[in-house]
Design an enzyme around this catalytic site. Structure first.
Site, PDB file in Angstrom:
ATOM      1  N   GLY A  31       0.808  -1.219   0.000  1.00 23.83           N
ATOM      2  CA  GLY A  31       0.000   0.000   0.000  1.00 23.83           C
ATOM      3  C   GLY A  31       0.832   1.256   0.000  1.00 23.83           C
ATOM      4  CG  HIS A  37       3.517   1.066  -5.399  1.00 22.58           C
ATOM      5  ND1 HIS A  37       3.419   1.947  -4.356  1.00 22.58           N
ATOM      6  CD2 HIS A  37       4.149  -0.033  -4.905  1.00 22.58           C
ATOM      7  CE1 HIS A  37       3.971   1.428  -3.285  1.00 22.58           C
ATOM      8  NE2 HIS A  37       4.430   0.223  -3.578  1.00 22.58           N
TER       9      HIS A  37
END
Ligand code: PAF
Length: 277
Positions: A31, A37
């Site tokens: 996360g 990402h």
């Protein structure tokens, strides 16, 4: 975009994809989704298949309770970002779902160990390989996307795939760097203003020496980086080492080598690596 929290649900979804001969691209994360990402996701978008991003702050890979407790949790913001980035499914299981028999990890990969982060974060890579193997078993991806920022992790995952004979294609994605040349990391989102400016100064020191190292490999330059950082108030340095990117053994020149670094700015551990050729 679907949010899946239950193991039973993800298994059903995966089994339907398999029946329909759909390939799965997996991007495992903890996360706090950032540019790094998103670059993995945009790489995944270049291939056919359904993109699944897993979000799970894995307790077995933290060797420090404070680090685990302070790990940024930004699930709402992550959902928002991922929904705009062609993510089909977020798999975000609870701890009980992932570890129904208790939080434990197993040492299964022995290659690329006892060096770099493995010396300073005892048990970390056992936690990583344990969770990644659990995700591989559940999601059965055909492709999995990992960033080169955590280079030792990448090599260990490559070995995990190899020794388990898994039909998974590991896609290695180059680091995405900020304006100062450092790779993005979720950990840096907790920097205070003062820590941010320290980080910037450290980046300058590292990058200036990097140019020298690229021109002329010399161990004195490594010592210099450490000295300069220490004189700037960085007191906890885990390593500054040049290693071969295939074998991770110590290098005597720049050939196929990277500079691997790990140090702390207060409680935040900075790790990165830089191509030297
Ligand atoms: O690199 C990470 O974020 C984690 O180590 C990973 C691969 C998601 C496993 O928890």
């Amino acid at each position: 975009m679907k949010i899946v929290k239950k193991i039973s649900e993800i298994k059903e979804i995966v089994s339907n994809f398999k029946k329909n001969k759909k390939e799965i691209n997996l991007i495992p994360t903890m996360g706090n989704i950032h540019t790094g990402h998103l670059s993995l996701l945009s790489k995944a978008n270049k291939f056919d298949g359904i993109n699944i991003v897993s979000i799970f702050v894995n307790p077995t890979q933290f060797n420090d309770e404070d680090d685990f407790n302070n790990y940024p949790n930004t699930f709402e913001a992550d959902m928002e970002i991922l929904s705009k980035a062609n993510c089909s499914i977020i798999f975000a299981p609870s701890r009980n779902q992932v570890y129904p028999d208790g939080i434990k990890s197993e040492k299964t990969v022995f290659k690329y160990r006892d060096i770099l982060c493995d010396l300073y974060r005892l048990g970390h890579f056992d936690g990583v390989t344990t969770i990644v193997k659990i995700l591989f078993n559940l999601i059965e991806p055909s492709k999995v996307f990992f960033g080169e920022k955590d280079f030792q992790q990448l090599k260990i995952i490559e070995q995990l795939i190899f020794q388990n004979n898994l039909k998974i294609h590991l896609i290695k994605c180059p680091s995405i760097r900020d304006a100062d040349g450092m790779s993005f990391s979720s950990r840096y989102s907790t920097f205070s203003k003062d820590e941010k400016s320290k980080f910037k100064k450290c980046a300058q020191i590292i990058n200036a020496n990097l140019l020298k190292l690229k021109r002329d490999f010399n161990h004195k330059i490594l010592d210099n980086i450490e000295k300069e950082l220490r004189s700037y108030g960085i007191s906890k340095i885990d390593y500054f080492e040049v290693r071969n990117e295939e074998t991770l053994s110590l290098s005597v020149n720049n050939e196929s080598s990277r500079l691997f670094i790990a140090f702390y700015i207060n409680k935040v551990r900075v790790i990165d690596n830089f191509l030297l050729y």
